[in-house]
Scaffold this motif. Structure first.
Motif, mmCIF file in Angstrom:
data_model
loop_
_atom_site.group_PDB
_atom_site.id
_atom_site.type_symbol
_atom_site.label_atom_id
_atom_site.label_comp_id
_atom_site.label_asym_id
_atom_site.label_seq_id
_atom_site.Cartn_x
_atom_site.Cartn_y
_atom_site.Cartn_z
ATOM 1 N N ARG A 135 63.752 130.108 56.741
ATOM 2 C CA ARG A 135 63.885 129.402 55.441
ATOM 3 C C ARG A 135 64.754 130.115 54.437
ATOM 4 N NH1 ARG A 135 58.776 128.283 55.130
ATOM 5 N NH2 ARG A 135 58.652 126.321 56.321
ATOM 6 N N LYS A 136 64.870 131.487 54.619
ATOM 7 C CA LYS A 136 65.521 132.156 53.604
ATOM 8 C C LYS A 136 67.141 132.069 53.884
ATOM 9 C CE LYS A 136 61.706 133.713 51.853
ATOM 10 N NZ LYS A 136 61.268 135.268 51.748
ATOM 11 N N GLY A 158 73.865 130.543 58.626
ATOM 12 C CA GLY A 158 74.137 131.566 59.569
ATOM 13 C C GLY A 158 73.020 131.509 60.708
ATOM 14 N N LEU A 159 72.500 132.717 61.006
ATOM 15 C CA LEU A 159 71.688 132.833 62.334
ATOM 16 C C LEU A 159 70.863 134.005 62.180
ATOM 17 C CD1 LEU A 159 72.005 132.192 65.575
ATOM 18 C CD2 LEU A 159 73.377 134.380 65.885
ATOM 19 N N ALA A 160 69.579 133.435 62.706
ATOM 20 C CA ALA A 160 68.473 134.299 62.794
ATOM 21 C C ALA A 160 68.071 134.571 64.340
ATOM 22 C CB ALA A 160 67.098 133.571 62.184
ATOM 23 N N PRO A 219 70.176 129.142 65.030
ATOM 24 C CA PRO A 219 71.335 128.918 64.029
ATOM 25 C C PRO A 219 70.889 127.939 62.680
ATOM 26 C CG PRO A 219 71.590 127.631 65.690
ATOM 27 C CD PRO A 219 70.317 128.200 66.116
ATOM 28 N N VAL A 220 71.191 128.330 61.611
ATOM 29 C CA VAL A 220 71.033 127.474 60.451
ATOM 30 C C VAL A 220 72.399 126.862 60.040
ATOM 31 C CG1 VAL A 220 70.023 127.281 58.054
ATOM 32 C CG2 VAL A 220 69.049 128.885 59.945
ATOM 33 N N GLY A 221 72.676 125.572 60.007
ATOM 34 C CA GLY A 221 74.049 125.071 59.700
ATOM 35 C C GLY A 221 75.258 125.295 60.176
ATOM 36 N N ILE A 222 75.208 125.972 61.427
ATOM 37 C CA ILE A 222 76.342 126.489 61.912
ATOM 38 C C ILE A 222 76.020 126.020 63.543
ATOM 39 C CG2 ILE A 222 76.681 128.307 60.563
ATOM 40 C CD1 ILE A 222 75.916 130.427 62.783
ATOM 41 N N PRO A 223 77.113 125.951 64.354
ATOM 42 C CA PRO A 223 77.360 125.683 65.709
ATOM 43 C C PRO A 223 76.385 126.678 66.661
ATOM 44 C CG PRO A 223 79.300 125.013 64.818
ATOM 45 C CD PRO A 223 78.718 125.743 63.924
ATOM 46 N N LEU A 224 75.680 126.252 67.536
ATOM 47 C CA LEU A 224 74.901 127.417 68.434
ATOM 48 C C LEU A 224 76.059 127.600 69.597
ATOM 49 C CD1 LEU A 224 72.521 129.002 69.029
ATOM 50 C CD2 LEU A 224 71.801 127.311 70.504
#
Length: 410
Positions: free
Chosen positions: A275-276, A280-282, A399-404
């Motif tokens: 959530r932070k 990007g990518l976690a 991923p958050v908002g980017i393609p995987l």
């Protein structure tokens, strides 16, 4: 006085004088991929560069390491980034590409290099190490509005959790004496923990498959599926007196009952971390298992001074348990609403160019010293990708908002 395992672990690991807060750090007690080979940081830098490109090379690229130990991984990444050419990259109209989440600079301008844009942040409860470079920020809390990469290398396994045992009248908590490690049966589990156990930890005993393929890639809507089985246990690391933290496949004193490690706190911790991230990518890298292959007697264990020891939560040793990676993945996907991938470290590192292949023998005749160096490098990568050891760890990419991008080499 007995306490819940979650409370006992929290005090033992992160309380005043706790294992991860006091002393010189976890590197003196067990061996991780970060300590095994520089090839690990090199592979992660390639992944960071891929995320940077997917983001459109933002003016600031965050790299956040959660559970940073004493900053070893970020220190390695800093050295690698600093070693790259410091010049920017000229952008031409003919090569600039449209990106869904970022914009290229106007044609003819110069994009700052990665070294100029990257910002490293270590997240750890311990005090900032005295020798840590000033380029690395140090904080006890995960920062917000991250644009870049969040790394969690063997962090989730140390998020405190409760332990339950199955009795004739259902699941009950196990309590522990922090001084002796003696366990007693406590109250029935809470409704929230019972819901987690029902969904993620089957009651029927099922054997752990040591040779199964942990590959799993789904969309967030399918995140509750867990049809693949887990990874193999790590074994003592080659070339080191330390031991890679691993699943205790043959505990010295097996518990006679069906135990479960309630991963709800890990799910919540991972969801909070995801959530932070704005974009990007976690990435969570840990040893774990999936729903169809939960270990009947659990994985709780301890490490101290390079040796596996009984899990006594008195603050003198690491206390750790494997991660229910599919449950964690589901929690993160529900926040990000993006597809995730879950593969073995062996597959992930190979996809990032670290395959551990031996150099050609012909090199020994033309460049003997170069051959020896290449052989040593291949040996180090082989440890990282050994499916019976560190290579069996699982990589969760959210991923958050980017393609995987692709997670495995094709």
């Amino acid at each position: 006085m007995s306490a819940s395992w979650q409370d006992a672990m929290s005090r033992a690991l992160y309380g005043p004088g706790g294992f991860f807060v006091a002393g010189t750090g976890p590197a003196d007690h067990f061996r991780t991929s970060v300590h095994a080979s520089p090839a690990f940081a090199t592979a992660l830098l390639r992944l960071i560069s891929e995320v940077d490109a997917a983001l459109g090379h933002p003016p600031r690229l965050d790299v956040v390491d959660v559970g940073a130990g004493r900053g070893e991984l970020l220190h390695s990444l800093l050295r690698l980034v600093a070693a790259e050419p410091a010049v920017g990259v000229a952008v031409r109209a003919s090569t600039a590409s449209a990106r869904p989440l970022g914009e290229e600079p106007p044609s003819g301008t110069v994009r700052p290099s990665l070294a100029e844009r990257v910002r490293f942040t270590a997240v750890e409860y311990a005090d900032r190490p005295k020798n840590l470079p000033e380029e690395i920020s140090w904080t006890a809390q995960i920062p917000t509005k991250i644009t870049g990469v969040l790394l969690a290398t063997e962090w989730l396994d140390n998020v405190p959790l409760d332990i339950a045992v199955q009795t004739e009248d259902g699941w009950r908590y196990l309590l522990v004496d922090p001084e002796s490690g003696t366990e007693t049966t406590g109250d029935p589990v809470s409704p929230a923990d019972l819901e987690w156990l029902t969904k993620w930890w089957p009651s029927a005993a099922s054997p752990v498959s040591a040779d199964s393929d942990p590959r799993l890639a789904v969309t967030w809507a399918d995140a509750t599926s867990g049809s693949e089985s887990g990874s193999r246990a790590a074994r003592p690391a080659q070339g080191s007196s330390l031991t890679a933290r691993s699943r205790p496949g043959c505990p010295e004193t097996p518990h006679p009952d069906h135990r479960a490690e309630i991963g709800r706190t890990r799910d919540e911790a991972w969801a909070s971390a995801v959530r932070k991230i704005e974009r990007g990518l976690a990435v969570a890298i840990d040893y774990g298992h999936l729903r169809d292959s939960r270990p009947v007697h659990g994985t709780l264990t301890g490490y101290r001074a390079g040796r596996q020891v009984p899990p006594v939560p008195d603050g003198s040793s690491d206390v750790t348990a494997h991660v229910a990676m599919d449950s964690v993945a589901s929690a993160g996907a529900a926040v990000a609403r993006c597809a995730y991938s879950l593969v073995s470290q062996r597959e992930a590192l190979r996809a990032l160019g670290a395959d551990g292949g031996r150099p050609p023998l012909s090199l020994a005749g033309t460049d003997p010293a170069g051959y020896v160096r290449a052989l040593a490098a291949a040996s180090a990568v082989a440890e990282l990708t050994d499916p019976a050891g560190l290579g069996g760890h699982l990589w969760l990419r959210q991923p958050v908002g980017i393609p995987l991008g692709p997670a495995v080499a094709r």
